[in-house]
Structures are given as C-alpha cells and as structure tokens.
Write a protein that holds these residues in place. Structure first.
Motif, PDB file in Angstrom:
ATOM      1  N   UNK A 171       0.824  -1.198   0.000  1.00 11.60           N
ATOM      2  CA  UNK A 171       0.000   0.000   0.000  1.00 11.60           C
ATOM      3  C   UNK A 171       0.867   1.261   0.000  1.00 11.60           C
ATOM      4  N   UNK A 172       1.977   1.230   0.724  1.00 10.78           N
ATOM      5  CA  UNK A 172       2.904   2.366   0.711  1.00 10.78           C
ATOM      6  C   UNK A 172       3.397   2.645  -0.701  1.00 10.78           C
ATOM      7  N   UNK A 173       3.729   1.587  -1.428  1.00 11.94           N
ATOM      8  CA  UNK A 173       4.184   1.744  -2.811  1.00 11.94           C
ATOM      9  C   UNK A 173       3.106   2.362  -3.686  1.00 11.94           C
ATOM     10  N   UNK A 174       1.861   1.948  -3.484  1.00 11.17           N
ATOM     11  CA  UNK A 174       0.755   2.493  -4.274  1.00 11.17           C
ATOM     12  C   UNK A 174       0.532   3.966  -3.947  1.00 11.17           C
ATOM     13  N   UNK A 175       0.628   4.307  -2.662  1.00  6.04           N
ATOM     14  CA  UNK A 175       0.343   5.676  -2.235  1.00  6.04           C
ATOM     15  C   UNK A 175       1.488   6.641  -2.538  1.00  6.04           C
ATOM     16  N   UNK A 176       2.725   6.183  -2.291  1.00  5.67           N
ATOM     17  CA  UNK A 176       3.862   7.111  -2.318  1.00  5.67           C
ATOM     18  C   UNK A 176       4.990   6.711  -3.269  1.00  5.67           C
ATOM     19  N   UNK A 177       4.859   5.573  -3.913  1.00  5.78           N
ATOM     20  CA  UNK A 177       5.890   5.155  -4.856  1.00  5.78           C
ATOM     21  C   UNK A 177       6.804   4.078  -4.296  1.00  5.78           C
ATOM     22  N   UNK A 178       7.437   3.365  -5.195  1.00  9.37           N
ATOM     23  CA  UNK A 178       8.249   2.207  -4.826  1.00  9.37           C
ATOM     24  C   UNK A 178       9.451   2.586  -3.965  1.00  9.37           C
ATOM     25  N   UNK A 179      10.086   3.722  -4.255  1.00  5.49           N
ATOM     26  CA  UNK A 179      11.288   4.084  -3.499  1.00  5.49           C
ATOM     27  C   UNK A 179      10.976   4.301  -2.023  1.00  5.49           C
ATOM     28  N   UNK A 180       9.867   4.994  -1.733  1.00  3.94           N
ATOM     29  CA  UNK A 180       9.482   5.215  -0.340  1.00  3.94           C
ATOM     30  C   UNK A 180       9.166   3.889   0.338  1.00  3.94           C
ATOM     31  N   UNK A 181       8.527   2.981  -0.386  1.00  5.58           N
ATOM     32  CA  UNK A 181       8.233   1.662   0.181  1.00  5.58           C
ATOM     33  C   UNK A 181       9.527   0.902   0.485  1.00  5.58           C
ATOM     34  N   UNK A 182      10.500   1.004  -0.391  1.00  9.04           N
ATOM     35  CA  UNK A 182      11.783   0.324  -0.173  1.00  9.04           C
ATOM     36  C   UNK A 182      12.511   0.927   1.029  1.00  9.04           C
ATOM     37  N   UNK A 183      12.491   2.247   1.136  1.00  9.76           N
ATOM     38  CA  UNK A 183      13.127   2.905   2.280  1.00  9.76           C
ATOM     39  C   UNK A 183      12.442   2.474   3.574  1.00  9.76           C
ATOM     40  N   UNK A 184      11.123   2.416   3.550  1.00  8.95           N
ATOM     41  CA  UNK A 184      10.374   1.998   4.730  1.00  8.95           C
ATOM     42  C   UNK A 184      10.746   0.582   5.127  1.00  8.95           C
ATOM     43  N   UNK A 185      10.835  -0.317   4.153  1.00  9.27           N
ATOM     44  CA  UNK A 185      11.217  -1.694   4.447  1.00  9.27           C
ATOM     45  C   UNK A 185      12.609  -1.755   5.067  1.00  9.27           C
ATOM     46  N   UNK A 186      13.522  -0.948   4.561  1.00  3.02           N
ATOM     47  CA  UNK A 186      14.885  -0.930   5.101  1.00  3.02           C
ATOM     48  C   UNK A 186      14.893  -0.407   6.532  1.00  3.02           C
ATOM     49  N   UNK A 187      14.143   0.687   6.788  1.00  5.92           N
ATOM     50  CA  UNK A 187      14.109   1.254   8.135  1.00  5.92           C
ATOM     51  C   UNK A 187      13.511   0.275   9.142  1.00  5.92           C
ATOM     52  N   UNK A 188      12.556  -0.529   8.693  1.00  9.04           N
ATOM     53  CA  UNK A 188      11.969  -1.559   9.563  1.00  9.04           C
ATOM     54  C   UNK A 188      12.858  -2.796   9.681  1.00  9.04           C
ATOM     55  N   UNK A 189      13.904  -2.839   8.873  1.00  6.82           N
ATOM     56  CA  UNK A 189      14.756  -4.020   8.743  1.00  6.82           C
ATOM     57  C   UNK A 189      13.892  -5.271   8.546  1.00  6.82           C
ATOM     58  N   UNK A 190      12.954  -5.120   7.626  1.00  2.00           N
ATOM     59  CA  UNK A 190      12.075  -6.239   7.303  1.00  2.00           C
ATOM     60  C   UNK A 190      12.798  -7.134   6.324  1.00  2.00           C
TER      61      UNK A 190
END
Length: 221
Positions: free
Chosen positions: A165-184
């Motif tokens: 959903x993050x990727x849909x709302x804000x784009x793939x790069x923001x979703x990737x950054x979010x995943x990295x910050x969560x260390x998912x």
C-alpha cells in the motif's frame, strides 16, 4: 515523498489479532501525509485474542471521512462478524474510501458488508473456504491487489500489505526505504509458512490446534 495526504482508519474490535493491524499501522502511520484513526464503537479498552489491551481513539459516530479503511481478523472475530453497527460503518466508509483493505480474516467482514462483490481477495489460508462461500474469489497470495481492494493474507502478511500500500500511495522508493528502516528481512526458521509448503499432515494438526483456540459461542456448555 509527495504532498499527498490520506486519512487511514484501522478497525479495532474485541477478539482481534493485534498483529493483523499493528503490522500495517507500524508501516503506514509514521509516513508523512498519513493521519491514522483507531476505530471502534466506543473508546473503551479492547482485549485482543492474545490478551493485549488496546485503546481506540475514534468511534463510529465521530470518525471523519476515510481515504483508506482497513480491518483485520482474529480468533474471536466470529462474535462480531455480523454486528450490524460494524457492517453499517464498513458500508458507509467503504462506499466512499479510495482504498478498501483488510488483512487475514478481515476480508470476511468486507465480504459480509458487500464490499467484495466482483473482487478477488486474500485471507488466512484457513479462511479461504469461508470467503468462497461468501461469493468472493479467495486468492492465495501474500497480498492481492484488485483495483482499489487491497487485501493481505494471514497475520504476518500485514507487513507485506502495508509495504504494498505504501508503494501504491507514495511510490516504490518510499516503500523500499520503509522496508529498510523496519529491517524487514524475513528469514523464518522453518519453511512451513503456508499450507502448500507445510503439507497435509501438518495442516491437519494446525487446524485441530486452531479449533481449540477458538472461543466457544456465548451460552455454550
């Protein structure tokens, strides 16, 4: 990050599985532009199916218009699946929301509210038959995107759902950054996270185990 702003409504209810909603909340709520509401009929404490107590901050009556509505499942969801106030709220908000979403057994609520007619949806593997009986094509993916219906599979899929959903709302790069910050970076100790991988014998044992966890109906002896 764009300047887009979204109101996100997370439905809380007694007997819910906390991680179904906490996962998406952890992914989405910190993002700039997301205003999160934790919703139930009242502001009274809610006990989840693992005994954790959470506090809603918004009621059905004072909830603003939602851009995104999301509901999860839970061991105790059967007790509220047909609650008329809840289904009416879902119909009202789901009828105007930009995105109608769920995690795990939450898609049963959406189906009963008439919000999944003609859509394909994900659900916990143990709920696929129930969802099919409600007239919805049950997908077996971690996340199923069908137009503006975005649904996650069982429990832990809520994080995948949130990132999608993050990727849909804000784009793939923001979703990737979010995943990295969560260390998912999942690396499960056992490769048995789906019925297809676990095999029929383990699935049967899991079903029996789950049946013991489901509360007896009120008044039952």
């Amino acid at each position: 990050m764009t300047d887009s702003k979204y109101t996100l409504g997370l439905i809380f209810y007694p007997g819910m599985t906390a991680l179904d909603i906490i996962g998406p909340q952890q992914v989405l709520s910190p993002l700039p532009g997301i205003e999160t509401y934790r919703i139930w009929k009242t502001l009274d404490p809610i006990t989840t199916d693992d005994g954790m107590v959470v506090l809603p901050d918004t009621t059905f009556d004072n909830c603003p218009h939602l851009d995104i509505i999301c509901i999860g499942g839970g061991i105790g969801q059967a007790a509220v699946e047909d609650d008329p106030e809840l289904l009416a709220f879902l119909r009202k908000q789901g009828g105007t929301a930009k995105y109608v979403t769920s995690v795990c057994g939450g898609s049963v609520f959406l189906a009963k509210a008439g919000l999944l007619e003609g859509y394909r949806a994900a659900i916990h593997w143990a709920g696929r038959e129930q969802l099919t009986k409600l007239g919805v094509e049950a997908g077996n993916g971690r996340v199923v995107v069908d137009r503006n219906r975005i649904t996650g599979g069982g429990v832990t899929a809520g994080i995948d759902f949130g990132l999608t959903l993050t990727s849909i709302l804000f784009g793939e790069e923001i979703a990737k950054i979010t995943q990295l910050l969560l260390e998912y970076n999942p690396a499960p100790p056992f490769d048995t996270g789906s019925p297809e991988k676990a095999g029929p014998e383990l699935v049967e044992k899991a079903m029996l185990f789950m049946q013991q966890m489901i509360p007896a109906p009120v008044g039952a002896k």
